[in-house]
Design an enzyme around this catalytic site. Sequence first.
Site, PDB file in Angstrom:
ATOM      1  N   HIS A  87       7.937   0.251  -6.606  1.00  0.00           N
ATOM      2  CA  HIS A  87       6.535  -0.225  -6.517  1.00  0.00           C
ATOM      3  C   HIS A  87       5.636   0.875  -5.944  1.00  0.00           C
ATOM      4  O   HIS A  87       6.105   1.854  -5.323  1.00  0.00           O
ATOM      5  CB  HIS A  87       6.475  -1.458  -5.601  1.00  0.00           C
ATOM      6  CG  HIS A  87       6.992  -1.176  -4.223  1.00  0.00           C
ATOM      7  ND1 HIS A  87       6.246  -0.531  -3.241  1.00  0.00           N
ATOM      8  CD2 HIS A  87       8.197  -1.371  -3.677  1.00  0.00           C
ATOM      9  CE1 HIS A  87       6.963  -0.375  -2.168  1.00  0.00           C
ATOM     10  NE2 HIS A  87       8.164  -0.864  -2.387  1.00  0.00           N
ATOM     11  N   GLU A 130      14.175  -6.385  -2.745  1.00  0.00           N
ATOM     12  CA  GLU A 130      14.542  -5.432  -1.692  1.00  0.00           C
ATOM     13  C   GLU A 130      15.869  -5.831  -1.061  1.00  0.00           C
ATOM     14  O   GLU A 130      16.252  -7.010  -1.075  1.00  0.00           O
ATOM     15  CB  GLU A 130      13.410  -5.430  -0.628  1.00  0.00           C
ATOM     16  CG  GLU A 130      13.729  -4.722   0.677  1.00  0.00           C
ATOM     17  CD  GLU A 130      13.971  -3.220   0.553  1.00  0.00           C
ATOM     18  OE1 GLU A 130      13.455  -2.478   1.380  1.00  0.00           O
ATOM     19  OE2 GLU A 130      14.685  -2.816  -0.390  1.00  0.00           O
TER      20      GLU A 130
HETATM   21  O1  LIG Z   1      11.737   2.116   1.737  1.00  0.00           O
HETATM   22  C1  LIG Z   1      11.146   1.260   2.417  1.00  0.00           C
HETATM   23  O2  LIG Z   1      10.317   1.514   3.324  1.00  0.00           O
HETATM   24  C2  LIG Z   1      11.513  -0.178   2.131  1.00  0.00           C
HETATM   25  C3  LIG Z   1      10.602  -1.169   2.818  1.00  0.00           C
HETATM   26  O3  LIG Z   1      11.340  -2.376   2.987  1.00  0.00           O
HETATM   27  O4  LIG Z   1      11.591  -0.385   0.721  1.00  0.00           O
HETATM   28  P1  LIG Z   1      10.370  -0.404  -0.354  1.00  0.00           P
HETATM   29  O5  LIG Z   1       9.168   0.251   0.275  1.00  0.00           O
HETATM   30  O6  LIG Z   1      10.871   0.389  -1.516  1.00  0.00           O
HETATM   31  O7  LIG Z   1      10.142  -1.846  -0.699  1.00  0.00           O
END
Ligand SMILES: O=C(O)[C@@H](CO)OP(=O)(O)O
Length: 212
Positions: free
Chosen positions: A22, A96
């Site tokens: 994302h 996630e």
């Molecule tokens: O890498 C991160 O900081 C985590 C947050 O939970 O995953 P993402 O941002 O890809 O959702």
Amino acid sequence: MYVYLLIIILFPPMRGYIFIRHGESNINVEKVLSDDVDHNTLTDTGEKQAERTGEQLTGLKFDGIISSPIKRAYDTANIISNYVGLDVKIDDRLREVYLGNANGHNINEFLDTLYPNSHITGKVRDSLGMETWEHLQERVKACMDEYKGKYIFVSHSDPIRAIASYYMGLSEGESFGMAIKNASMTVIARSPLKLLSLGAINLDDKIKSIFS
Ligand SMILES: O=C(O)[C@@H](CO)OP(=O)(O)O
């Protein structure tokens, strides 16, 4: 008829998956981990990143766009869907990693206190009640096994790193330095299996030809 079946068995149709992390979210700016579904939004930068990735995919052909149910990913998928003319389908297996007691915390709270000079390994995951790395790999792979075609999968850093490391034969610790940037594209072809790009922000013509 039998010749056709033999050809399909010997030369199964190419399957391709473009895994997209994302766009930038408020929690990425704050360096907070979150597996909450409805909170955390895309920042203005994150929206622009998603638009740019959508532009990269314009004109390519897919059988579907499948997204994590988590807002930052689902909003990214909806932006990209405008460029590929497909409705977004949610699949929980792209969400996630389940974060357990780490949810809502800054990653460094754990690395600096619990395990100095360490990273999220099996023992850290277990101590925090997090989903195991192996389970994460299994659920993402199960998602690929279900969608037999050419798909966009919109997900998160760890699920993408998990499936890439699975196919690269790397352990969680060995792949820890793999930085999957926001809105980047990690492309995996199946039959034959090949990792075609890892965290790319542009697609080269070789990859585009698979999805044309
Ligand atoms: O890498 C991160 O900081 C985590 C947050 O939970 O995953 P993402 O941002 O890809 O959702």
